[in-house]
Scaffold this motif. Sequence first.
Motif, PDB file in Angstrom:
ATOM      1  N   MET C   1     -26.922 -33.528 -28.457  1.00 33.17           N
ATOM      2  CA  MET C   1     -25.475 -33.275 -28.446  1.00 33.17           C
ATOM      3  C   MET C   1     -24.750 -34.553 -28.834  1.00 33.17           C
ATOM      4  SD  MET C   1     -25.237 -33.380 -24.330  1.00 33.17           S
ATOM      5  CE  MET C   1     -26.949 -32.857 -24.377  1.00 33.17           C
ATOM      6  N   GLY C   2     -23.446 -34.475 -28.945  1.00 34.88           N
ATOM      7  CA  GLY C   2     -22.673 -35.668 -29.278  1.00 34.88           C
ATOM      8  C   GLY C   2     -22.081 -36.308 -28.034  1.00 34.88           C
ATOM      9  N   GLU C   3     -21.812 -37.604 -28.146  1.00 38.86           N
ATOM     10  CA  GLU C   3     -21.283 -38.334 -26.997  1.00 38.86           C
ATOM     11  C   GLU C   3     -19.887 -37.843 -26.604  1.00 38.86           C
ATOM     12  OE1 GLU C   3     -21.229 -42.477 -27.831  1.00 38.86           O
ATOM     13  OE2 GLU C   3     -21.131 -43.041 -25.705  1.00 38.86           O
ATOM     14  N   HIS C   9     -13.373 -31.946 -18.026  1.00 41.69           N
ATOM     15  CA  HIS C   9     -12.944 -33.317 -18.279  1.00 41.69           C
ATOM     16  C   HIS C   9     -14.121 -34.289 -18.356  1.00 41.69           C
ATOM     17  CE1 HIS C   9     -13.606 -34.266 -13.991  1.00 41.69           C
ATOM     18  NE2 HIS C   9     -13.307 -32.993 -13.840  1.00 41.69           N
ATOM     19  N   LEU C  10     -15.322 -33.794 -18.037  1.00 41.34           N
ATOM     20  CA  LEU C  10     -16.503 -34.662 -18.039  1.00 41.34           C
ATOM     21  C   LEU C  10     -17.175 -34.678 -19.407  1.00 41.34           C
ATOM     22  CD1 LEU C  10     -18.743 -33.984 -14.899  1.00 41.34           C
ATOM     23  CD2 LEU C  10     -17.431 -36.038 -15.408  1.00 41.34           C
ATOM     24  N   PRO C  11     -17.763 -35.837 -19.785  1.00 43.44           N
ATOM     25  CA  PRO C  11     -18.672 -35.802 -20.939  1.00 43.44           C
ATOM     26  C   PRO C  11     -19.773 -34.777 -20.665  1.00 43.44           C
ATOM     27  CG  PRO C  11     -18.256 -38.070 -20.281  1.00 43.44           C
ATOM     28  CD  PRO C  11     -17.625 -37.198 -19.232  1.00 43.44           C
ATOM     29  N   LEU C  12     -20.147 -34.022 -21.682  1.00 42.84           N
ATOM     30  CA  LEU C  12     -21.139 -32.956 -21.508  1.00 42.84           C
ATOM     31  C   LEU C  12     -22.451 -33.490 -20.930  1.00 42.84           C
ATOM     32  CD1 LEU C  12     -22.048 -30.041 -21.891  1.00 42.84           C
ATOM     33  CD2 LEU C  12     -22.519 -30.550 -24.293  1.00 42.84           C
ATOM     34  N   TYR C  13     -22.882 -34.671 -21.395  1.00 41.89           N
ATOM     35  CA  TYR C  13     -24.169 -35.183 -20.901  1.00 41.89           C
ATOM     36  C   TYR C  13     -24.086 -35.531 -19.419  1.00 41.89           C
ATOM     37  CZ  TYR C  13     -22.488 -40.044 -21.228  1.00 41.89           C
ATOM     38  OH  TYR C  13     -21.798 -41.215 -21.066  1.00 41.89           O
ATOM     39  N   GLU C  14     -22.924 -36.021 -18.970  1.00 44.92           N
ATOM     40  CA  GLU C  14     -22.775 -36.299 -17.542  1.00 44.92           C
ATOM     41  C   GLU C  14     -22.817 -35.015 -16.730  1.00 44.92           C
ATOM     42  OE1 GLU C  14     -19.779 -40.159 -17.608  1.00 44.92           O
ATOM     43  OE2 GLU C  14     -19.935 -38.907 -15.823  1.00 44.92           O
ATOM     44  N   PRO C  56     -25.173 -39.648 -31.159  1.00 48.71           N
ATOM     45  CA  PRO C  56     -26.024 -38.603 -30.593  1.00 48.71           C
ATOM     46  C   PRO C  56     -26.520 -38.988 -29.202  1.00 48.71           C
ATOM     47  CG  PRO C  56     -27.188 -39.825 -32.329  1.00 48.71           C
ATOM     48  CD  PRO C  56     -25.775 -40.300 -32.340  1.00 48.71           C
ATOM     49  N   ILE C  57     -26.582 -38.008 -28.333  1.00 53.80           N
ATOM     50  CA  ILE C  57     -27.090 -38.196 -26.968  1.00 53.80           C
ATOM     51  C   ILE C  57     -28.317 -37.312 -26.789  1.00 53.80           C
ATOM     52  CG2 ILE C  57     -26.622 -37.871 -24.504  1.00 53.80           C
ATOM     53  CD1 ILE C  57     -24.875 -40.028 -25.530  1.00 53.80           C
ATOM     54  N   LEU C  58     -29.368 -37.921 -26.250  1.00 57.77           N
ATOM     55  CA  LEU C  58     -30.590 -37.198 -25.897  1.00 57.77           C
ATOM     56  C   LEU C  58     -30.718 -37.205 -24.378  1.00 57.77           C
ATOM     57  CD1 LEU C  58     -33.588 -36.133 -26.424  1.00 57.77           C
ATOM     58  CD2 LEU C  58     -34.231 -38.537 -26.371  1.00 57.77           C
ATOM     59  N   ILE C  59     -30.954 -36.043 -23.785  1.00 62.60           N
ATOM     60  CA  ILE C  59     -31.243 -35.988 -22.342  1.00 62.60           C
ATOM     61  C   ILE C  59     -32.669 -35.498 -22.156  1.00 62.60           C
ATOM     62  CG2 ILE C  59     -30.619 -35.005 -20.106  1.00 62.60           C
ATOM     63  CD1 ILE C  59     -27.822 -34.556 -21.110  1.00 62.60           C
ATOM     64  N   GLU C  60     -33.448 -36.258 -21.413  1.00 59.62           N
ATOM     65  CA  GLU C  60     -34.799 -35.820 -21.051  1.00 59.62           C
ATOM     66  C   GLU C  60     -34.776 -35.337 -19.612  1.00 59.62           C
ATOM     67  OE1 GLU C  60     -37.815 -38.321 -23.909  1.00 59.62           O
ATOM     68  OE2 GLU C  60     -37.927 -38.586 -21.744  1.00 59.62           O
ATOM     69  N   ILE C  61     -35.219 -34.112 -19.403  1.00 55.83           N
ATOM     70  CA  ILE C  61     -35.279 -33.540 -18.056  1.00 55.83           C
ATOM     71  C   ILE C  61     -36.727 -33.176 -17.764  1.00 55.83           C
ATOM     72  CG2 ILE C  61     -34.498 -31.644 -16.573  1.00 55.83           C
ATOM     73  CD1 ILE C  61     -31.961 -31.502 -18.259  1.00 55.83           C
ATOM     74  N   VAL C  62     -37.206 -33.556 -16.599  1.00 54.59           N
ATOM     75  CA  VAL C  62     -38.612 -33.347 -16.256  1.00 54.59           C
ATOM     76  C   VAL C  62     -38.726 -32.480 -15.015  1.00 54.59           C
ATOM     77  CG1 VAL C  62     -40.768 -34.482 -15.559  1.00 54.59           C
ATOM     78  CG2 VAL C  62     -39.263 -35.592 -17.226  1.00 54.59           C
ATOM     79  N   ASP C  63     -39.499 -31.438 -15.118  1.00 55.24           N
ATOM     80  CA  ASP C  63     -39.849 -30.619 -13.950  1.00 55.24           C
ATOM     81  C   ASP C  63     -40.884 -29.586 -14.376  1.00 55.24           C
ATOM     82  OD1 ASP C  63     -39.869 -29.347 -11.375  1.00 55.24           O
ATOM     83  OD2 ASP C  63     -37.832 -30.047 -11.091  1.00 55.24           O
ATOM     84  N   ALA C  64     -41.310 -28.757 -13.438  1.00 54.31           N
ATOM     85  CA  ALA C  64     -42.236 -27.671 -13.753  1.00 54.31           C
ATOM     86  C   ALA C  64     -41.565 -26.698 -14.718  1.00 54.31           C
ATOM     87  CB  ALA C  64     -42.638 -26.954 -12.468  1.00 54.31           C
TER      88      ALA C  64
END
Lengths: 104, 104, 104
Positions: C1-3, C9-14, C56-64
């Motif tokens: 996604m984009g920064e 009102h929050l940035p999407l990544y936050e 560009p923003i990358l989010i890594e999420i880890v779980d089952a």
Amino acid sequence: MGERDKHGHLPLYEWIIQQAREHGLAGATAFRGIQGFGAHSRLHTAKILRLADDLPILIEIVDAKDKIESFLPIIDEAIPEGLATLEKIEIRLYRSGPSADTTC
Amino acid sequence: MGERDKHGHLPLYEWIIQQAREHGLAGATAFRGIQGFGAHSRLHTAKILRLADDLPILIEIVDAKDKIESFLPIIDEAIPEGLATLEKIEIRLYRSGPSADTTC
Amino acid sequence: MGERDKHGHLPLYEWIIQQAREHGLAGATAFRGIQGFGAHSRLHTAKILRLADDLPILIEIVDAKDKIESFLPIIDEAIPEGLATLEKIEIRLYRSGPSADTTC
């Protein structure tokens, strides 16, 4: 690759992303690391950034396997030093535009 | 791990990269995130960077599975808090310069 | 996604990282790229950061896998444009707290 690696007058990572776009790949993003080493074990360190300005760069490119395989030879000869890896992933959302209902 | 985690007087991520180089691993790169949380759900945020200076750090280390498996116990006890994951990848280019024809 | 992408009102990544924490996922980290393009081939470039501020923003999420699969629909509709991928990994260390012997 390193941040200072060039292809012609362009930073190598910029050239690779440009090539990926021109070849119609789905997406590409470059990230700058803060420290690292690669094939020749030179240590790239954020602490010497002001001096060396050659931090490690990672580019992630996403597309179908055959598109990636066709793309690798295009950039191969431009990379004087670096590491390229392939990973199998599953694309779950690929959405463009302002409208939120164009998932494909 | 967090940016402020230490091993002795060194930042933990610097120590891990140093260890990876000393143990002859193929490559390692550290990246600084802008926000995140881990095992204990503390939120690391770029917005409080000036105060907290404890942003999440990701280190990517690349080598054959057995080299990685041998390396994990070496760094394990130095990591007070963090998450380590293994991914299967395929190395397609591993080249040290300056000559461009030394692919292996 | 984009920064610059927002959710309210929050940035999407936050917002995504906040949601991941509230839903009890194991970990999430956001990284800011220096250049890239995605679904619509707009080129995000660090060089125009001062102007565009939309890297560009990358989010890594880890779980089952099932936790991740349940989480994707929660954030799906908030993402106007972006790319989401799933990768199979193996968690080898997940440790919280100041004591070093609480591996699980």
